[in-house]
Design an enzyme around this catalytic site. Structure first.
Site, short mmCIF file in Angstrom:
data_model
loop_
_atom_site.label_atom_id
_atom_site.label_comp_id
_atom_site.label_asym_id
_atom_site.label_seq_id
_atom_site.Cartn_x
_atom_site.Cartn_y
_atom_site.Cartn_z
N HIS A 1 0.82 -1.22 0.00
CA HIS A 1 0.00 0.00 0.00
C HIS A 1 0.85 1.27 0.00
O HIS A 1 0.73 2.13 -0.87
CB HIS A 1 -0.87 0.06 1.26
CG HIS A 1 -1.90 -1.00 1.39
ND1 HIS A 1 -3.00 -1.10 0.58
CD2 HIS A 1 -2.03 -2.00 2.30
CE1 HIS A 1 -3.76 -2.10 0.97
NE2 HIS A 1 -3.19 -2.67 2.01
C1 BDR Z 1 -3.05 1.32 5.20
O1 BDR Z 1 -3.38 1.02 6.55
C2 BDR Z 1 -2.23 0.60 7.25
O2 BDR Z 1 -2.49 -0.60 7.89
C3 BDR Z 1 -1.14 0.44 6.23
O3 BDR Z 1 0.12 0.81 6.77
C4 BDR Z 1 -1.55 1.34 5.11
O4 BDR Z 1 -1.06 2.66 5.32
C5 BDR Z 1 -3.72 0.31 4.28
O5 BDR Z 1 -5.11 0.35 4.40
#
Ligand code: BDR
Ligand code: CA
Length: 303
Positions: A238
């Site tokens: 992500h």
């Molecule tokens: C986002 O939420 C967090 O758990 C991850 O680091 C990322 O930034 C993904 O939905």
């Protein structure tokens, strides 16, 4: 490009920081830490540890400990581990945070590098909303805000409607989307197309034992979480995908959409179109294989 990453490390945050360090287009000028995957103090400690591991020094400023209007917060230890970095049970305290809060640091750096600074926010948007409250000129002093967060056409990941970063402080996110500043939103519509498999991590570790090996190690916890929720073909990078949107927006597909965030009910945290709001460049696609290949190549270059 001068870049600050606002982060809550976080396994995929660690990957994003490593990638940013390895990108020749990026000059990292600081990290700001927020609550999110961990408590704020764990986030800043992990950020400092990651800088040390990666072999660079930048200021780390700790910011918000709680979402807007809340008095308590519980991190997602089931996703990122008890200390935020997979199964690591202890993370060394290396160095110190700067004296400024994250919002103060963001505001000062935006003014100092007026028109040049890109902020890549890969955590709840509380520090960004705080920076805007502290100095409304922050919105025009920065070159661009690139957010990892939200889900436009895609389902949510923390609820059927909401992506985690937006969900964890829906009010702050709504303040940010109401602001007339250049924003790219790199949400689940793009990041769920950038899956790293165990084989990818293994290749990176084999070619780059120190940094690649560390990333492979912490990724096991993350892969296991994704497997437990039915994503069996890898884990999304992500936050690293948002870093790539800072340097290579041409490899993403965007739609210009005004956005607001649902602030209550079952759909709290959902990002929905609102034509009355300033347009945000919402990523609806990315060249996934390109992103994965570049991430691997850059991390391997770190050794
Ligand atoms: C986002 O939420 C967090 O758990 C991850 O680091 C990322 O930034 C993904 O939905
Ligand atoms: Ca994150």
């Amino acid at each position: 490009m001068k870049l600050i990453i606002d982060t809550d490390p976080g396994i995929d945050d660690a990957m994003a920081i490593a990638l940013a360090h390895a990108m020749p287009e990026i000059k990292l000028v600081g990290l700001t830490a927020c609550f999110g995957n961990t408590f704020a103090a764990q986030s800043s400690r992990n950020a400092r540890y990651l800088c040390d591991l990666l072999g660079f020094v930048v200021p780390v400023a700790e910011g918000a400990a709680l979402p807007y209007g809340e008095t308590e917060y519980t991190p997602s230890a089931n996703v990122h581990g008890p200390e935020g970095l997979g199964d690591l049970e202890t993370v060394p305290q290396i160095g110190q945070n700067v004296d400024e809060t994250a919002a103060q640091f963001l505001v000062r750096m935006a003014a100092q590098h007026k028109g040049e600074l890109v902020v890549c926010a890969v955590a709840p948007l509380t520090n960004i909303a705080d920076a805007l409250a502290l100095d409304p000129a922050f919105a025009t002093n920065i070159k661009e805000l690139v957010i990892m967060g939200g889900a436009y056409k895609h389902n949510g990941n923390i609820t059927p409607y909401a992506e985690a970063n937006i969900f964890h402080d829906a009010k702050a996110a709504d303040v940010v989307f109401a602001t007339d500043m250049p924003i790219k939103m790199i949400g689940l519509d793009a990041t769920m197309l950038t899956l790293l498999t165990p084989h990818d991590f293994h290749e990176v570790a084999a070619a780059a034992p120190k940094i690649g090996g560390f990333i492979e190690h912490i990724s096991k916890f993350y892969l296991e979480f994704y497997r437990s929720v039915g994503v069996t073909n890898g884990c999304p990078m992500h936050d690293a995908t948002a870093v790539l949107a800072c340097t290579h927006p041409e490899n993403f597909t965007f739609e210009a959409v005004g956005l607001r965030v649902i602030l209550d009910g079952d759909e709290i945290g959902q990002t929905v179109a609102d034509p009355s709001r300033p347009a945000v460049e919402v990523a609806v696609g990315v060249q996934g294989k390109w992103a994965v290949d570049l991430f691997k190549e850059r991390v391997i270059s770190l050794g």
